[in-house]
Structures are given as C-alpha cells and as structure tokens.
Design an enzyme around this catalytic site. Structure first.
Site, PDB file in Angstrom:
ATOM      1  N   GLY A  52       0.817  -1.204   0.000  1.00 19.74           N
ATOM      2  CA  GLY A  52       0.000   0.000   0.000  1.00 19.74           C
ATOM      3  C   GLY A  52       0.845   1.244   0.000  1.00 19.74           C
ATOM      4  O   GLY A  52       2.065   1.191   0.178  1.00 19.74           O
ATOM      5  N   PRO A  53       0.221   2.395  -0.210  1.00 20.16           N
ATOM      6  CA  PRO A  53       0.956   3.661  -0.237  1.00 20.16           C
ATOM      7  C   PRO A  53       1.622   3.942   1.107  1.00 20.16           C
ATOM      8  O   PRO A  53       1.245   3.369   2.136  1.00 20.16           O
ATOM      9  CB  PRO A  53      -0.143   4.704  -0.542  1.00 20.16           C
ATOM     10  N   PRO A  54       2.605   4.837   1.134  1.00 27.48           N
ATOM     11  CA  PRO A  54       3.271   5.164   2.400  1.00 27.48           C
ATOM     12  C   PRO A  54       2.304   5.810   3.395  1.00 27.48           C
ATOM     13  O   PRO A  54       1.418   6.577   3.013  1.00 27.48           O
ATOM     14  CB  PRO A  54       4.360   6.160   1.978  1.00 27.48           C
ATOM     15  N   GLU A  62      -7.561  32.436 -10.347  1.00 26.13           N
ATOM     16  CA  GLU A  62      -8.317  31.554  -9.451  1.00 26.13           C
ATOM     17  C   GLU A  62      -9.817  31.706  -9.676  1.00 26.13           C
ATOM     18  O   GLU A  62     -10.565  30.727  -9.578  1.00 26.13           O
ATOM     19  CB  GLU A  62      -7.962  31.854  -7.994  1.00 26.13           C
ATOM     20  N   LYS A  92       0.914   0.153   7.526  1.00 31.44           N
ATOM     21  CA  LYS A  92       1.379  -1.222   7.338  1.00 31.44           C
ATOM     22  C   LYS A  92       2.206  -1.691   8.537  1.00 31.44           C
ATOM     23  O   LYS A  92       1.999  -2.792   9.052  1.00 31.44           O
ATOM     24  CB  LYS A  92       2.204  -1.312   6.046  1.00 31.44           C
ATOM     25  N   THR A  93       3.134  -0.864   8.989  1.00 35.95           N
ATOM     26  CA  THR A  93       3.964  -1.238  10.134  1.00 35.95           C
ATOM     27  C   THR A  93       3.123  -1.327  11.401  1.00 35.95           C
ATOM     28  O   THR A  93       3.304  -2.240  12.221  1.00 35.95           O
ATOM     29  CB  THR A  93       5.095  -0.210  10.322  1.00 35.95           C
TER      30      THR A  93
END
Length: 650
Positions: free
Chosen positions: A235-237, A459, A241-242
């Site tokens: 998965g992305p950072p 803008e 996960k850790t």
C-alpha cells in the site's frame, strides 16, 4: 560446634585486566620519580648568580653532569648564611649534607670552564671541579619499551571489545554476520492491539487469521491445513502497514522480530545471506514468532534487472537465501514472515509465489468513513472544543493517509498553542490542512498589485468554469493567499469514483484550464502561473490516449505495463508514426478544452470580474459567495456521504 569453628567466607574481589595497565603506569612514574641521585631537588639558579656566589667564596665544589647541568655544593660556612637558607629548594625534603644546593643549565661547556677558571684565579679560590656522566637505566629502558607497551595495550583492549560482542563499531567485526533484527518481547514491549488500528477493516480481517494461526495452530492442522508462511502488506506510504504488523504481534502475544530490508545490505560479500540465516535461526528458537521485514523491496527486487555488468550481486545472494529459508523451514515451525512494501510491482516473482508469501494484503488509503475513525483515535489525547466535528474533518482530508491525519491533528494542536488557546478548534484543523497541503503561508511575500490582480482572475477562472460544468467537482473555497510554491488555490469537493468516464475527465481538464483561459479573456495575455495546471492536464490527456484507450484515432489500445517489466526496455512499444499521432491527439484534447473554457468565461465575463474583485478584497471566498454571484449550479445534486475536498493550485 562445627558451624561455630567455620570461618566466614571472604569474597575476593574479581580480577580486572585494567589493574595491570594501572600498575605498569604507576611503576613507570615511580621509577622516574625516584631514579635521581637524591630525593631532594636543588634549587634552580642562573649562571650569573652562581658566579656571584663563586666570587664570594661560598662554593666548595661543582659537578658538571652530562656536559649540561651544573650542580653546586656550598661550603659549611656558606650553608649558615641567611641568603642561602632563604633560597632553599622547593623539594619536600631539605638537602642533606652531601646534596647539592643549587643547579643550573649551561649552554657552551668551553665558555663556562673558561669563566670558572678565571674567577678561581682572580679570587685565589680552591673550589673543586668534577665532570660526570649519569645514566638513568630504568628510565631509558622504559622509554624504549613504552611505545611497544602502548601498542600491545591498545591491541589487547580492541580484541577484548571485539570478542565481548558488546555495542560499538569494533564489536561488529566479529558479529557482522549476525542479524540486526530488534526483538520485541510479547509481555513488555508490544502493547499495540487492533483497537489502536482505526479503519483498514479488510486488512484487519486478513491479519486476524494470522493471529489465530499462531494462537491455535492445531485447529487448522487437524483438518490437514497448513499454516501460511508469509503475508505481505502492500500500500501507499503512511497507510499503517507497520502499525498493522505490530498489532498482529500484540494480539498474538508472540515474540516479534522487526527489521528493515536495508539491514541485510552490507559492503562485505555474504553478510546479507548470513544475517538471513541468523534471523530465521533466532525466530525458530523462539517459535511461535513473527518476523517483520519493512521495505522488503530493498532486497526483494526482481533478479536480473539492470545487471548489465554480469557480476555477482550481493543483493541477489541475500534474496536467494531468503527464498531458501522461507521454502526450507517446516510448516510446523510456527514462524510467520510479515513484510511491507509500497513497490510490490518490482518484487521478484519467486518471492510472491504461494508457499512463501501466501497472502498479499492491500492496505489502501482510507475512505471518508475510515478517516473519521482515524481522526477519533488521534483526537483522544488532544484538548478540543465543541466546534470540532470528525465528520466534517474526514470530508476535508481527501487522499490523506493515517500518517497524514496524525500530522493534521498534531499541527492543529501546535497552531492552537501558538495562538494561546486553551483548546483546539475547528478553524485550527482547517488551518492545519491548509498548512500541510498548500505549505506555509507566505505573509511577507512581496506581490505587486498587477500580479495580485492576475492571480485573483486566474483563481476566479478556475472557480467559474468548474461551477458551470456538469462533471466538475463543486467548489468549497478559493484563496489568493500564497502558500509554499503556490500563489493561490481552489478547493473542491469531488465524488469518490471507482471508475471515471471520458466526459468526467474532459470536464476536469477544462476546469484546470480555466485559470489560463481567464488570463487570456481579461488581459489578452498569458503567464507562467498556469504551470501546475498544464502539468496536470498533460498527464490526464496522455493517460486518456496511451493508458485508458479513450481516443478514437488510437483506438482501444494501452501502452501501460502494470508488471513494470518494460522499465528497462530500449524500444518504445509503438512506432514513430503512432508517436506522432499520440502527441497530436494529446494536444487536440487540451486545446479543445482550453477553447471551451474561454467560451464559458466569455459568456460569464461580467460575473467573473465581480468574483475576482471580491477575491481581491477578501483574499478568501467560499461556496456561498459563488452561489450569490452565479446562483445555484445548473447540475446541482445532493452531495453523497463519500464526497471529499481536493485542491488545485497555481
């Protein structure tokens, strides 16, 4: 009776090798101190003063030592004089009857002897004269042996440090092949559980089975099943996960070996493979246990890639050993390997096959509901007021990972403390989101009135075009306050889409080109302020043509390789003629949407000017201002619960 006669046992002090070094040092100092001819030290004097004493007849004898030092012995009568008693030496013992009273250094011996003889002759004296040579045998021996003693001492010290296996660089010479994994004890070190992991419901269900495998292995083996050997979290950072791996170890109550993939890499050949063997040996000894390898792509990259030299690669040897270990230990060893990476596409296929990493668990960015849960976890230790709403915050943080949300909460607390507040409010969180997404607010940035006017119309152009398009995301706010590298920003509230259609992508491109189109309509010239917009639309148009097959002339083709194997190919997967067609179609898509944006702004030019002037006046405007100027959106629809905000900067 025997107990009374028994002598108490005396504990002897343990022998320490450092006492030997201290003893040698003290012996050397003692010999140097006591090696002189006397314990008393004569007083230092000068040659001129000596000649005065000599002419007065106070000197009985002198001795010249080693042709440099002159020791002066006084007569018995001179010793009683006040001048000599006052000038006694600084030694802690008074000079003995046979000790010298004075001493001094001479330069040239021949000149000194000539002066001495002349004074003796002029005053008719009988002063004695002697020339001696003295040697300090022990001092010379020690000075000769001292360098060798120091070298041997240092060598013994280093060898003892290396053999002890303690910390420090020296110990790593003998322990360089040992695993660097940090062991977390299940009873004291690991306190993370699944309650601390918000969101990630699907991933938690997958890893909960791993916990059950380790707690009740017989439940599965009794039916003939095999315990999985590994699971890889992809998965992305910052998605947790850790944290999820630590929660697995905390729930299973087993030893947890944690290390990074780079810990296997070393400059010495064979070290990585040795560390892999040692890691699995330790894990088997403490089974059931979990091995967690973070950033496994450091050693798990596909073999044979970018290895043009043909040489032996130490990283490949480490990977080979890891493959052998995961395939080698038995299914009853109760050792499970959990790995994490955000580059699963480059991992070796042999590593990802069933029997090694049996399960691939995708840890995606949280959706709006999961972000609410993550906010609730990180808001627990923060003192907040009643204005803070987790539903609102979760919608204002699109695409944020768990780590990003933790950063938002921390940044909001810092902003509130900077403002001397007693609690963190809703506006503090909005300021924190602006700070993280847009960067630090540049309050002192010098912007000329003409530049500020151009930014305001740029803008306002984004806001106007997006308001008039059916598939463009609804606007939340527009600002011309410079932050980071951007001079202004427009915030949107798009839907969460699993699939995107061509009309939606084209409306998004048209909305992004609204800034440059507004500059063209109002000033009849363009500027460099649209760089980020051009970069974004070019990537979108190229993806439509080359990846998603959304172009009629190119057809239903894709030149995207999800396996990543074409990364090192030297040839393009299409001909030069097709390349020219691709470039032409990308340009046509962007230019058509640019003209479309100009047409929309020409039609609503008066309202565009009103919006830009209000933006110049207030610097920040919200959705309510656009509704007041333009009215309700032509394609307004109820905002679903899964909608969130997004930012376009320029």
């Amino acid at each position: 009776m025997a107990d009374e006669n028994k002598k108490p046992e005396v504990k002897k002090p343990k022998f320490n090798a450092y006492w030997i070094y201290i003893g040698i040092f003290l012996l050397f100092i003692g010999i140097q101190f006591f090696s002189g001819s006397s314990w008393s030290q004569p007083k230092k004097t000068s040659q001129t003063q000596f000649e005065t004493y000599l002419a007065a007849g106070d000197i009985e004898e002198i001795k010249i030592i080693n042709r440099r030092t002159v020791k002066v012995f006084l007569t018995e009568e001179a010793k009683t004089k006040e001048v000599h008693n006052k000038n006694r030496g600084n030694s802690f013992l008074a000079p003995g009857p046979n000790d010298a009273t004075y001493e001094f250094e001479i330069g040239d011996l021949q000149n000194f002897e000539n002066n001495f003889k002349q004074i003796i002759k002029d005053n008719d004296l009988s002063t004695g004269y002697d020339n001696n040579t003295e040697e300090n045998i022990f001092g010379d021996i020690l000075l000769t042996l001292l360098p060798f003693v120091v070298i041997i001492g240092i060598w013994i010290f280093i060898m003892r440090r290396m053999s002890a296996g303690g910390g420090g660089p020296a110990s790593q010479i003998f322990n360089i092949g040992k695993s660097k994994a940090k062991l977390f004890d299940e009873k004291t070190d690991i306190k993370t559980s699944f309650k601390d992991v918000a969101g990630l419901e699907g991933a938690k269900e997958e890893v909960q089975e791993i916990v059950d495998f380790l707690k009740n292995p017989s439940k599965y083996t009794a039916l003939g099943g095999k315990i999985p050997k590994g699971a890889i979290l992809v998965g992305p950072p910052g998605t947790g996960k850790t944290l999820l791996a630590r929660a697995v170890a905390g729930e299973a109550k087993v030893p947890f070996f944690s290390l990074s993939g780079s810990d296997f890499v070393e400059m010495f050949v064979g070290v990585g493979a040795s560390r892999v063997r040692d890691l699995f040996k330790q894990a088997k000894e403490k089974a059931p246990s979990i091995i967690f390898i973070d950033e496994i792509d450091a050693i798990g990259r596909a073999r044979g890639r970018n290895n043009f030299s043909g040489g032996n690669d130490e990283r490949e040897n480490t990977l080979n050993q890891l493959l052998a270990e995961m395939d080698g230990f038995g299914t009853d060893s109760n050792v499970i390997v959990v790995a994490a990476t955000n580059r699963a596409d480059i991992l070796d296929k042999a590593l990802m096959r069933a029997g090694r990493f049996d399960r691939q668990i995708y840890v995606d960015l949280p959706d709006v509901r999961e972000r609410k849960e993550i906010f609730e976890v990180h808001l627990r230790p923060i003192k907040k007021d009643n204005t803070v709403d987790t539903d609102f915050l979760s919608k204002q943080t699109p695409g944020f990972s768990g780590a990003d949300i933790a950063n938002v909460c921390n940044e909001a607390a810092l902003i509130a403390a900077r403002k001397e507040k007693k609690a963190v409010g809703k506006q503090d969180f909005l300021d924190a989101v602006d700070r993280i997404v847009g960067g630090l607010e540049k309050k002192n940035k010098i912007i000329s009135p003409d530049e500020k006017k151009a930014i305001a119309f740029h803008e306002a152009g984004h806001a106007t075009v997006s308001w008039m398009l059916k598939h463009a995301p609804p606007l939340v706010k527009v600002t011309i306050v410079p932050r980071g590298q951007s001079l202004g920003a427009a915030w949107y509230l798009p839907e969460e889409r699993l699939i995107v259609r061509p009309d939606q992508m084209l409306d998004d491109i048209c909305s992004s080109m609204g800034g440059r189109a507004a500059e063209k309509v109002i000033f009849n010239e363009i500027s460099t302020g649209a760089l980020s917009d051009l970069e974004k639309v070019t990537k979108q148009a190229r993806a439509m043509v080359t990846i998603y097959g959304m172009n009629d002339k190119i057809g239903n083709l894709t030149f995207y390789d999800s396996s990543g194997e074409s990364e090192f190919n030297f040839n393009k997967p299409y001909s030069e003629k097709t390349a020219e067609l691709i470039d032409k179609e990308i340009s046509n898509i962007i230019e058509f949407q640019y003209k479309r944006a100009i047409d929309i702004l020409e039609k609503h030019k008066d309202k565009l000017i009103i919006l830009a002037n209000e933006l110049l006046d207030k610097e920040v405007i919200f959705k309510e201002t656009l509704e007041r100027i333009f009215g309700k959106r032509p394609f307004e629809k109820d905002t679903p619960q899964s909608e969130e905000s997004k930012v376009a900067t320029s």
